[in-house]
Design an enzyme around this catalytic site. Structure first.
Site, PDB file in Angstrom:
ATOM      1  CE  LYS A   1     -31.336 -57.490 -31.389  1.00 32.09           C
ATOM      2  NZ  LYS A   1     -32.719 -57.994 -31.294  1.00 32.09           N
TER       3      LYS A   1
ATOM      4  CB  THR B   1     -34.155 -55.471 -33.863  1.00 29.08           C
ATOM      5  OG1 THR B   1     -34.575 -56.482 -32.965  1.00 29.08           O
ATOM      6  CG2 THR B   1     -35.217 -54.383 -33.994  1.00 29.08           C
TER       7      THR B   1
ATOM      8  NE  ARG C   1     -12.867 -24.417  -9.353  1.00 25.11           N
ATOM      9  CZ  ARG C   1     -14.027 -24.298  -9.967  1.00 25.11           C
ATOM     10  NH1 ARG C   1     -15.162 -24.312  -9.279  1.00 25.11           N
ATOM     11  NH2 ARG C   1     -14.087 -24.170 -11.285  1.00 25.11           N
TER      12      ARG C   1
ATOM     13  CD  GLN D   1     -19.184 -22.094 -16.648  1.00 20.31           C
ATOM     14  OE1 GLN D   1     -18.231 -22.463 -15.957  1.00 20.31           O
ATOM     15  NE2 GLN D   1     -20.374 -21.839 -16.126  1.00 20.31           N
TER      16      GLN D   1
ATOM     17  CG  HIS E   1     -18.983 -29.747  -6.809  1.00 18.95           C
ATOM     18  ND1 HIS E   1     -18.490 -28.705  -7.568  1.00 18.95           N
ATOM     19  CD2 HIS E   1     -20.276 -29.896  -7.191  1.00 18.95           C
ATOM     20  CE1 HIS E   1     -19.459 -28.243  -8.357  1.00 18.95           C
ATOM     21  NE2 HIS E   1     -20.547 -28.955  -8.149  1.00 18.95           N
TER      22      HIS E   1
HETATM   23  O1  LIG Z   1     -16.287 -23.616 -13.004  1.00 15.69           O
HETATM   24  C1  LIG Z   1     -17.374 -23.412 -12.425  1.00 15.69           C
HETATM   25  N1  LIG Z   1     -18.433 -22.937 -13.134  1.00 15.69           N
HETATM   26  C2  LIG Z   1     -19.652 -22.699 -12.560  1.00 15.69           C
HETATM   27  O2  LIG Z   1     -20.621 -22.251 -13.240  1.00 15.69           O
HETATM   28  C3  LIG Z   1     -19.773 -22.979 -11.192  1.00 15.69           C
HETATM   29  N2  LIG Z   1     -20.804 -22.857 -10.309  1.00 15.69           N
HETATM   30  C4  LIG Z   1     -20.355 -23.293  -9.113  1.00 15.69           C
HETATM   31  O3  LIG Z   1     -21.060 -23.352  -8.064  1.00 15.69           O
HETATM   32  N3  LIG Z   1     -19.044 -23.665  -9.201  1.00 15.69           N
HETATM   33  C5  LIG Z   1     -18.663 -23.481 -10.479  1.00 15.69           C
HETATM   34  N4  LIG Z   1     -17.483 -23.688 -11.106  1.00 15.69           N
END
Ligand SMILES: O=c1[nH]c(=O)c2[nH]c(=O)[nH]c2[nH]1
Length: 308
Positions: A14, A61, A180, A232, A260
């Site tokens: 479930k 279930t 940004r 990253q 974005h």
């Molecule tokens: O922090 C980011 N990693 C990316 O891999 C990436 N690629 C992107 O277009 N903007 C960003 N910003």
């Protein structure tokens, strides 16, 4: 029909079982509530139900759903790691042909209200879509594997994030930026070292809530304070720090959308300046979005293997 096919994997159960449990402290009159969405999928010697229509191996279930409610009544639902382990263990303990239970518990936020400056004894508010998640696989052969996590924690910072030095070629239009907006919905999880049985989970019970608090605090603090080079790099630092703060984990996993916010050129209207250092009005994008994932383990390579 003669067939050379076979069941190479099967699980059933479930999903989306919604449960609310109250805890009423008779002495103080203080109540707490826990609202969960539970999934419980079983594996075992069940192939004949698929191949022959033989339902003698099927725990319905509907019965699995009933068991979730009864288990919630008879056991603590906090921490969710223990509840998930108890629930999963029930199925392998009760049915000899069931060999594993995959339990997922999503706990929703009900935060106590502050009324006239004081915590209210029985009123709560939903302060965000963030959930605390637990996945437990309780298996006869391998014991109990638990992964805990946070999902849907939406954050934004209006500076302290850059992205430059990336590959520039004939496919590139994105300008480099040193400042940004950075925003994401945090999906973070940490995999615990395996537990032998429910008793081992009980013995570790005091560790689960602090780990969740640490992971949440580290996520927010790193997000706010990091001079981010990229999603990253910032997420890797979060993973490293959680591994250090919660010793009984073996792996930390993040999955972060990059939500974005586009700058908007308004110079067409009376020469208004709204880009670069003059940017104030942005256009939030719903899609497409970047999606950045990583898994960080203890030790050193080459122990690569993916849970993403
Ligand atoms: O922090 C980011 N990693 C990316 O891999 C990436 N690629 C992107 O277009 N903007 C960003 N910003």
């Amino acid at each position: 029909m003669a067939s050379s096919a076979y069941v190479s994997a099967a699980r059933y159960g479930k999903d989306n079982v919604r449960v609310l449990k109250t805890d009423r402290d008779a002495a103080t009159g203080v109540h707490t509530v826990t609202e969960m969405t539970v999934s419980c999928l079983l594996e075992g010697d069940i192939d004949v139900s698929y191949t022959k229509g033989d339902n003698s191996v099927v725990v319905a279930t509907d019965s699995i759903k009933n068991t979730i409610f009864i288990t919630a009544k008879q056991n603590p639902v906090n921490p969710p790691e223990l509840f998930a382990a108890i629930l999963g263990a029930h199925f392998i303990d009760t049915y000899s042909h069931i060999h594993a239970a995959n339990v997922k518990v999503i706990t929703h936020r009900w935060t106590r209200m502050t009324i006239r400056g004081k915590p209210h004894p029985h009123s709560f508010l939903r302060d965000g879509q963030e959930t605390r998640n637990v996945e437990a696989r309780v298996s006869r052969k391998d014991g109990i594997a638990i992964t805990s996590g946070i999902e849907g924690l939406t954050v934004l910072k209006s500076t302290g994030s850059a992205f430059h030095g990336f590959v520039r070629d004939e496919f590139t239009t994105l300008p480099e930026t040193w400042d940004r907006i950075l925003s994401t919905d945090v999906d973070a999880s940490w995999k615990w070292k395996p537990f032998a049985n429910v008793q081992a989970v009980r013995d570790a019970v005091s560790k689960f809530n602090p780990a969740w608090e640490e992971a949440r605090e580290i996520t927010l603090t790193r997000f706010a304070e990091d001079e981010s080079a990229s999603v990253q790099n910032t997420m890797y630092k979060m993973c490293e720090q959680i591994l250090a703060a919660v010793p009984d984990t073996e792996l930390v996993i993040y999955s972060l959308p990059n939500k974005h916010f586009f700058e908007l050129d308004l110079s067409w209207h009376k020469g208004i300046k709204n880009t670069g250092k003059d940017a104030e009005v942005y256009v939030p994008q719903s899609n497409p979005n970047g999606l950045i994932k990583c898994e960080v383990a203890r030790g050193s390579p080459p122990n690569r293997g993916s849970h993403l």
